[in-house]
Design a protein around this motif. Structure first.
Motif, PDB file in Angstrom:
ATOM      1  N   GLU A  30      26.211  38.803  -1.787  1.00  0.00           N
ATOM      2  CA  GLU A  30      26.520  37.707  -0.878  1.00  0.00           C
ATOM      3  C   GLU A  30      26.512  38.166   0.578  1.00  0.00           C
ATOM      4  OE1 GLU A  30      29.136  37.024  -4.622  1.00  0.00           O
ATOM      5  OE2 GLU A  30      28.665  38.701  -3.278  1.00  0.00           O
ATOM      6  N   VAL A  31      26.250  37.195   1.448  1.00  0.00           N
ATOM      7  CA  VAL A  31      26.254  37.392   2.898  1.00  0.00           C
ATOM      8  C   VAL A  31      27.126  36.311   3.522  1.00  0.00           C
ATOM      9  CG1 VAL A  31      24.849  37.264   5.003  1.00  0.00           C
ATOM     10  CG2 VAL A  31      23.987  38.499   3.012  1.00  0.00           C
ATOM     11  N   VAL A  32      27.962  36.702   4.467  1.00  0.00           N
ATOM     12  CA  VAL A  32      28.734  35.749   5.269  1.00  0.00           C
ATOM     13  C   VAL A  32      28.062  35.647   6.637  1.00  0.00           C
ATOM     14  CG1 VAL A  32      30.956  35.240   6.347  1.00  0.00           C
ATOM     15  CG2 VAL A  32      30.882  36.272   4.065  1.00  0.00           C
ATOM     16  N   THR A  33      27.817  34.422   7.075  1.00  0.00           N
ATOM     17  CA  THR A  33      27.162  34.175   8.361  1.00  0.00           C
ATOM     18  C   THR A  33      28.191  33.745   9.398  1.00  0.00           C
ATOM     19  OG1 THR A  33      25.132  33.479   7.228  1.00  0.00           O
ATOM     20  CG2 THR A  33      25.367  32.856   9.545  1.00  0.00           C
ATOM     21  N   LEU A  34      28.065  34.299  10.601  1.00  0.00           N
ATOM     22  CA  LEU A  34      28.893  33.870  11.735  1.00  0.00           C
ATOM     23  C   LEU A  34      27.964  33.386  12.844  1.00  0.00           C
ATOM     24  CD1 LEU A  34      30.399  36.664  10.484  1.00  0.00           C
ATOM     25  CD2 LEU A  34      32.118  35.928  12.129  1.00  0.00           C
ATOM     26  N   GLN A  35      28.262  32.210  13.387  1.00  0.00           N
ATOM     27  CA  GLN A  35      27.523  31.651  14.514  1.00  0.00           C
ATOM     28  C   GLN A  35      28.485  31.497  15.675  1.00  0.00           C
ATOM     29  OE1 GLN A  35      24.721  29.096  11.419  1.00  0.00           O
ATOM     30  NE2 GLN A  35      25.788  27.994  13.030  1.00  0.00           N
ATOM     31  N   LEU A  36      28.224  32.240  16.755  1.00  0.00           N
ATOM     32  CA  LEU A  36      29.146  32.324  17.874  1.00  0.00           C
ATOM     33  C   LEU A  36      28.479  31.773  19.127  1.00  0.00           C
ATOM     34  CD1 LEU A  36      30.358  35.998  17.192  1.00  0.00           C
ATOM     35  CD2 LEU A  36      31.247  33.874  16.206  1.00  0.00           C
ATOM     36  N   GLY A  37      28.783  30.529  19.468  1.00  0.00           N
ATOM     37  CA  GLY A  37      28.224  29.948  20.672  1.00  0.00           C
ATOM     38  C   GLY A  37      27.348  28.745  20.405  1.00  0.00           C
ATOM     39  N   HIS A  38      27.122  27.952  21.447  1.00  0.00           N
ATOM     40  CA  HIS A  38      26.446  26.674  21.276  1.00  0.00           C
ATOM     41  C   HIS A  38      24.964  26.846  20.921  1.00  0.00           C
ATOM     42  CE1 HIS A  38      26.862  22.379  21.476  1.00  0.00           C
ATOM     43  NE2 HIS A  38      25.781  22.258  22.232  1.00  0.00           N
ATOM     44  N   TYR A  39      24.272  27.747  21.606  1.00  0.00           N
ATOM     45  CA  TYR A  39      22.849  27.910  21.284  1.00  0.00           C
ATOM     46  C   TYR A  39      22.680  28.569  19.917  1.00  0.00           C
ATOM     47  CZ  TYR A  39      17.869  28.746  21.866  1.00  0.00           C
ATOM     48  OH  TYR A  39      16.507  28.740  21.698  1.00  0.00           O
ATOM     49  N   SER A  40      23.560  29.486  19.566  1.00  0.00           N
ATOM     50  CA  SER A  40      23.505  30.081  18.231  1.00  0.00           C
ATOM     51  C   SER A  40      23.696  29.015  17.165  1.00  0.00           C
ATOM     52  CB  SER A  40      24.585  31.164  18.091  1.00  0.00           C
ATOM     53  OG  SER A  40      24.304  32.268  18.911  1.00  0.00           O
ATOM     54  N   GLY A  87      26.732  45.819   5.778  1.00  0.00           N
ATOM     55  CA  GLY A  87      25.734  45.602   6.815  1.00  0.00           C
ATOM     56  C   GLY A  87      26.212  44.577   7.832  1.00  0.00           C
ATOM     57  N   ILE A  88      25.958  44.834   9.085  1.00  0.00           N
ATOM     58  CA  ILE A  88      26.231  43.870  10.162  1.00  0.00           C
ATOM     59  C   ILE A  88      24.944  43.731  10.969  1.00  0.00           C
ATOM     60  CG2 ILE A  88      27.684  43.273  12.131  1.00  0.00           C
ATOM     61  CD1 ILE A  88      29.767  45.255  11.052  1.00  0.00           C
ATOM     62  N   LEU A  89      24.177  42.701  10.678  1.00  0.00           N
ATOM     63  CA  LEU A  89      22.914  42.458  11.374  1.00  0.00           C
ATOM     64  C   LEU A  89      23.152  41.367  12.409  1.00  0.00           C
ATOM     65  CD1 LEU A  89      20.318  42.586   8.444  1.00  0.00           C
ATOM     66  CD2 LEU A  89      21.486  44.437   9.653  1.00  0.00           C
ATOM     67  N   THR A  90      23.037  41.738  13.673  1.00  0.00           N
ATOM     68  CA  THR A  90      23.390  40.839  14.769  1.00  0.00           C
ATOM     69  C   THR A  90      22.140  40.381  15.505  1.00  0.00           C
ATOM     70  OG1 THR A  90      25.530  41.944  15.029  1.00  0.00           O
ATOM     71  CG2 THR A  90      24.772  40.584  16.855  1.00  0.00           C
ATOM     72  N   TRP A  91      22.042  39.065  15.678  1.00  0.00           N
ATOM     73  CA  TRP A  91      20.924  38.447  16.396  1.00  0.00           C
ATOM     74  C   TRP A  91      21.469  37.838  17.673  1.00  0.00           C
ATOM     75  CZ3 TRP A  91      16.608  39.482  13.507  1.00  0.00           C
ATOM     76  CH2 TRP A  91      16.805  39.759  12.147  1.00  0.00           C
ATOM     77  N   GLY A  92      21.048  38.357  18.823  1.00  0.00           N
ATOM     78  CA  GLY A  92      21.512  37.863  20.116  1.00  0.00           C
ATOM     79  C   GLY A  92      20.616  36.747  20.602  1.00  0.00           C
ATOM     80  N   LEU A  93      21.146  35.542  20.721  1.00  0.00           N
ATOM     81  CA  LEU A  93      20.348  34.355  21.042  1.00  0.00           C
ATOM     82  C   LEU A  93      20.457  33.982  22.515  1.00  0.00           C
ATOM     83  CD1 LEU A  93      18.823  33.034  18.652  1.00  0.00           C
ATOM     84  CD2 LEU A  93      20.906  34.141  17.876  1.00  0.00           C
ATOM     85  N   ALA A  94      19.324  33.655  23.111  1.00  0.00           N
ATOM     86  CA  ALA A  94      19.297  33.196  24.502  1.00  0.00           C
ATOM     87  C   ALA A  94      18.255  32.091  24.640  1.00  0.00           C
ATOM     88  CB  ALA A  94      18.961  34.349  25.453  1.00  0.00           C
ATOM     89  N   PRO A  95      18.626  30.925  25.190  1.00  0.00           N
ATOM     90  CA  PRO A  95      17.648  29.851  25.387  1.00  0.00           C
ATOM     91  C   PRO A  95      16.690  30.185  26.516  1.00  0.00           C
ATOM     92  CG  PRO A  95      19.735  29.244  26.371  1.00  0.00           C
ATOM     93  CD  PRO A  95      19.967  30.559  25.671  1.00  0.00           C
ATOM     94  N   ASN A 136      14.424  38.706  -6.593  1.00  0.00           N
ATOM     95  CA  ASN A 136      13.943  39.959  -7.187  1.00  0.00           C
ATOM     96  C   ASN A 136      13.453  40.875  -6.068  1.00  0.00           C
ATOM     97  OD1 ASN A 136      14.262  39.055  -9.970  1.00  0.00           O
ATOM     98  ND2 ASN A 136      12.467  37.754  -9.614  1.00  0.00           N
ATOM     99  N   ASN A 137      13.624  42.167  -6.281  1.00  0.00           N
ATOM    100  CA  ASN A 137      13.198  43.176  -5.293  1.00  0.00           C
ATOM    101  C   ASN A 137      13.894  42.984  -3.949  1.00  0.00           C
ATOM    102  OD1 ASN A 137      11.290  44.256  -7.181  1.00  0.00           O
ATOM    103  ND2 ASN A 137       9.887  42.590  -6.633  1.00  0.00           N
ATOM    104  N   SER A 138      15.121  42.510  -3.978  1.00  0.00           N
ATOM    105  CA  SER A 138      15.881  42.350  -2.749  1.00  0.00           C
ATOM    106  C   SER A 138      16.251  43.717  -2.173  1.00  0.00           C
ATOM    107  CB  SER A 138      17.153  41.541  -3.030  1.00  0.00           C
ATOM    108  OG  SER A 138      17.957  41.440  -1.886  1.00  0.00           O
ATOM    109  N   VAL A 139      16.261  43.791  -0.858  1.00  0.00           N
ATOM    110  CA  VAL A 139      16.635  45.023  -0.166  1.00  0.00           C
ATOM    111  C   VAL A 139      17.944  44.762   0.566  1.00  0.00           C
ATOM    112  CG1 VAL A 139      15.941  46.751   1.534  1.00  0.00           C
ATOM    113  CG2 VAL A 139      14.212  45.617   0.125  1.00  0.00           C
ATOM    114  N   PRO A 140      19.014  45.481   0.259  1.00  0.00           N
ATOM    115  CA  PRO A 140      20.297  45.187   0.902  1.00  0.00           C
ATOM    116  C   PRO A 140      20.254  45.407   2.401  1.00  0.00           C
ATOM    117  CG  PRO A 140      20.412  47.226  -0.371  1.00  0.00           C
ATOM    118  CD  PRO A 140      19.107  46.589  -0.702  1.00  0.00           C
ATOM    119  N   MET A 141      21.170  44.751   3.084  1.00  0.00           N
ATOM    120  CA  MET A 141      21.210  44.797   4.542  1.00  0.00           C
ATOM    121  C   MET A 141      21.247  46.217   5.080  1.00  0.00           C
ATOM    122  SD  MET A 141      23.855  41.832   5.719  1.00  0.00           S
ATOM    123  CE  MET A 141      23.261  40.237   6.259  1.00  0.00           C
TER     124      MET A 141
END
Length: 590
Positions: free
Chosen positions: A7-17, A261-269, A352-357
């Motif tokens: 399982e993965v927990v998603t966090l969305q921080l901010g309006h554009y995110s 795993g903590i994969l962070t995506w920095g979003l900018a409009p 199938n063939n999933s690769v962990p974070m």
């Protein structure tokens, strides 16, 4: 739905995110199948979705998501959602004295949200809304099941033109959210000039008191019900105070859930409304500090933007040959990033063939290089009825993808790590069908698997670089209200078409698209990070932006962050003819 998955927990921080995240969740919902007789798909939805039950016993299927935003950012969406509404009259009063009631008219819902409400209430929509099928059987009013929670517009084929009515991300949200998903930060306003979350230090200071307690409570709820938690995907606004909040959130995740795993995506409009030189300066500083801190606390950090750069004077927004989007509309540019993110996140969501974070991050974040760049072909240009070798052979001089991180590709064909995903070739051939005895048109046409074709093609540009790749046949499925931003040269399945609609006739509605993406760690990130460092170092922050420091960071902390950014940029320096030098050798030169 299987519960045995990572399982993965998603966090969305901010309006554009939340804009990008809303499109992303709509895409995930469009690919869900509720028919038990349908074979399971390649993507395991249980990785990001959770199954639950309402007090009335109805099964629900909602995102494993925590979404944070500011006061005034929800408009018509209730913070607690509607899934667990027991139908109680919350307006009942026990006061026996006289009173005066002031009732404010709620914001008007757009046509899409109005149709969602009709379906939720069990109303039959107009027959014109279902041109390709008979009218659907709607559930009884108030019932909430898996079929009605997340696929409320599965039958609706009408086209919505919402560009003029989208104010916030909930204006185009298809799915129901869990009552614990949304967190509203009441200390700051989404609209207006007063009490805006504009500075990095403001965001850092937020993660304490009630905001911290609320976040920890939601995290514990979603994490404790996981059997095999692999980690967190964090979407964080990079250009405002949420960069500071995100830095503290990822630091907390790193401390509390070490090894995940903590994969962070920095979003900018691409653009912001009501920009001023001071606000642009603040955004540069937020991007600078956010990049340093988010990278430090994450398994890897990847900026995602269609801007031509994160500095104060970016070049033109990223252009795609088969898209016609308005970069100034968050509704448009967030949809492009969501399509790319749908492919970028495939490796750890496969059945199938999933690769962990952690393995994805280890492949890319080599030797402390935790900043990676993303590239994408949205859509991937493949002619309907052709083969993958045919499609790739048309791009022998340059790769078909465009920058998604405002970072140009390396000119020397060198990468420290690369992960490429091709998603959505369903129904097309991965290898050539050249007749025996016929000379193949290119070396790609002589290979015997799609993986070999794609690997051989990419290695022609990056001959000595490590490469991981995955091919997934299922496309990104598009459902209302995804914006109509596609070229008329695309078929309804998103492939290039030789057949054009007669003049005056409507173009086909694109219902799915193939997408190719690449995550790269390479020398191109060195100049990109150095440019960010130069932009933030070019002025005296105490004189030019004293209010930025009023709530932190201290001047010493800011200067330390700039030094960390300078050292991070040097990690990517490759000025020795293809041989990466160690930090000690570079220190000797300095």
């Amino acid at each position: 739905m299987s519960s045995l998955c990572r399982e993965v927990v998603t966090l969305q921080l901010g309006h554009y995110s939340n804009f990008v995240g809303t499109h992303w969740w709509n895409l995930q919902d469009a690919s869900l199948s509720y028919d038990p007789e349908t074979p399971p798909g390649e993507i395991q939805s249980d990785v990001v979705f959770r199954e639950g039950q309402t007090p009335g016993g109805h099964v629900t299927y909602t995102p494993r998501l925590i979404a944070m935003d500011l006061k005034g950012s929800l408009r018509t969406l209730r913070q607690e959602g509607r899934l667990y509404d027991a139908g109680k009259d919350s307006s009942a009063l026990t006061w026996e004295g006289s009173f005066v009631m002031h009732k404010e008219s709620p914001p008007e819902k757009n046509s899409f949200l109005q149709d969602l409400d009709k379906l939720d209430k069990g109303e039959i929509l107009a027959e014109a809304d279902f041109p390709s099928s008979s009218q659907p059987q709607c559930p009884a009013a108030g019932s909430v099941t898996v079929d009605t929670v997340n696929s409320r517009l599965a039958q609706v084929q009408k086209s919505y033109r919402l560009e003029g009515s989208i104010k916030v991300w909930s204006d185009f949200l298809r799915i129901h959210l869990h009552p614990r998903t949304i967190s509203v930060i009441h200390q700051y306003n989404h609209d207006g000039e007063a009490h805006r979350l504009e500075a990095f230090g403001q965001g850092e200071a937020l993660l304490q008191g009630s905001v911290l307690e609320n976040l920890e409570d939601k995290l514990h709820f979603f994490v404790e019900e996981c059997d095999y938690l692999q980690g967190f995907q964090v979407l964080c606004d990079l250009a405002d105070g949420f960069a500071g909040l995100g830095s503290k959130v990822t630091e907390m995740l790193q401390d509390s859930y070490g090894g995940r795993g903590i994969l962070t995506w920095g979003l900018a409009p691409v653009s912001h409304p009501n920009s001023t030189p001071v606000k642009d300066l603040y955004r540069l500083l937020n991007c600078t500090l956010g990049t340093v801190h988010l990278a430090s606390h994450s398994s890897f950090f990847c900026p995602l933007t269609l801007r031509g750069g994160l500095g104060r004077r970016p070049s033109s927004p990223t252009a795609f040959p088969y898209l016609s989007y308005d970069p100034s509309l968050w509704y448009h540019c967030s949809s492009v990033l969501a399509l790319a993110l749908d492919a970028l996140t495939v490796p750890y969501r496969l059945r199938n063939n999933s690769v962990p974070m952690w393995q994805v991050a280890d492949t890319l974040a080599v030797s402390g290089r935790k900043v990676v760049a993303a590239y994408g072909a949205v859509p991937f240009p493949m002619m309907h009825g052709s083969s993958l070798p045919d499609a790739l052979s048309a791009y022998t001089d340059s790769l078909p993808w465009k920058p998604l991180s405002a970072c140009p590709e390396p000119s020397n064909g060198r990468c420290y790590g690369q992960w490429t995903t091709l998603k959505g070739f369903e129904g097309q051939r991965l290898i050539s069908s050249v007749a025996p005895g016929t000379k193949p048109p290119s070396p790609l046409h002589s290979l015997h698997s799609g993986e070999d074709v794609l690997a051989s093609y990419i290695r022609s540009f990056y001959p000595a670089s490590p490469l991981a790749l995955q091919l997934v046949s299922a496309p990104s499925k598009l459902t209302p209200p995804f914006p109509d931003i596609f070229s008329q040269s695309l078929s309804d399945q998103g492939f290039l078409s030789n057949h054009f609609a007669p003049l005056g006739s409507p173009a086909p509605v694109v219902s799915s698209v193939p997408v190719m993406t690449s995550l790269q760690s390479g020398p191109a990130l060195g100049p990109w990070l150095s440019e960010l460092h130069r932009g933030a170092s070019a002025f005296d922050i105490r004189r030019m932006a004293p209010s930025f420091l009023s709530q932190g960071p201290e001047v010493a902390d800011y200067e330390e962050a700039l030094e960390q950014l300078r050292l991070l940029a040097r990690c990517y320096r490759d000025d020795s003819g293809g041989v990466l030098r160690s930090s000690s050798e570079e220190d000797d030169d300095d």
